[in-house]
Design a protein around this motif. Structure first.
Motif: not given
Length: 268
Positions: A158-179
């Motif tokens: 929502a804030a347009g902080k795409t780098d921070a958003a991508r970092e969270v997505l990478e974290h969720l993927t590495s932690e095995g969060a539900s797709p």
């Protein structure tokens, strides 16, 4: 609640709003309609109340101001209490569940200002940044909490902080969060960055029943395979270039429509 009940509520709310705005109606009837706006959600009622602030009838103006001011003051009081709670907890424990929940509460209340439409313009930007800041505090205090990670992801988008958003997505993927939790937001990130070719790839593994009902048509559209280059394409350009004619420039790709703040902040 059934769809019929919901539709009935919407129709009733629309009628109430129309009567409240209609200056040809008797004053007593308009006053009853304005008072009835208190029973509607602030998000639906506040746009009507703002218009009534310039109504020629002074009593209507005062009622509209009183109702909207009461809602804003109630939310402001809750926010001030939540901010004080964060400071108290932070002195007692610099991390852990207590601090995470206290900071999360502040972020949620800032989001509520935006959602209800009480924060406009610069105030909306400030509320969004505050929500992001306190969500970051909560996330750092309880990094293993997937819900806080998702909240930070939505706010970052929502804030347009795409780098921070991508970092969270990478974290969720590495932690095995539900797709099913993160893939719709990964697709939104690709949309924001105009990487349209990646959206289908991101959404392809999802079943339409694995996402929120309002997102299912979007998922179905992007999961549909695009035609290959060997298939004919309908165009108003001539099939064969005429000798001596200048090549026809390609049509520019249409710009994407902006995504709704409410969807970015509150869907999921």
């Amino acid at each position: 609640r059934s769809d019929r009940d919901w539709s009935s509520d919407v129709c009733s709310s629309d009628l109430t709003a129309r009567i409240a705005r209609d200056q040809s109606q008797p004053q007593a009837q308009r006053i009853r309609a304005v008072l009835a706006l208190r029973d509607m959600s602030p998000r639906m009622a506040l746009p009507v109340l703002r218009k009534l602030l310039s109504d020629p009838d002074e009593e209507i103006r005062l009622l509209a101001y009183g109702i909207s001011n009461t809602w804003e003051q109630r939310l402001t009081d809750s926010l001030q209490d939540a901010l004080r709670e964060v400071e108290v907890v932070r002195h007692a424990a610099p991390s852990g569940p207590a601090l995470a929940r206290a900071a999360q509460r502040v972020a949620e209340l800032q989001m509520e200002f935006i959602y209800q439409g009480l924060a406009q313009g610069d105030l909306r930007d400030f509320a969004l940044q505050q929500a992001l800041q306190y969500c970051a505090i909560a996330r750092d205090a309880l990094p293993q909490d997937t819900g806080l990670q998702m909240m930070f992801l939505r706010l970052s988008l929502a804030a347009g902080k795409t780098d921070a958003a991508r970092e969270v997505l990478e974290h969720l993927t590495s932690e095995g969060a539900s797709p099913t939790l993160w893939r719709p937001y990964a697709a939104e990130l690709e949309w924001i960055q105009r990487q349209f070719g990646r959206i289908s790839e991101v959404l392809q593994p999802l079943g339409t029943r694995q996402v929120a009902p309002r997102l299912r048509p979007v998922v179905r559209v992007w999961q549909t395979e695009t035609p290959s280059r060997s298939e004919p394409v309908i165009s108003d350009a001539p099939a064969v270039q005429r000798p001596g004619s200048a090549p026809r420039p390609a049509d520019p790709a249409p710009a994407p429509s902006p995504l709704s703040d409410a969807d970015r902040l509150l869907l999921g």
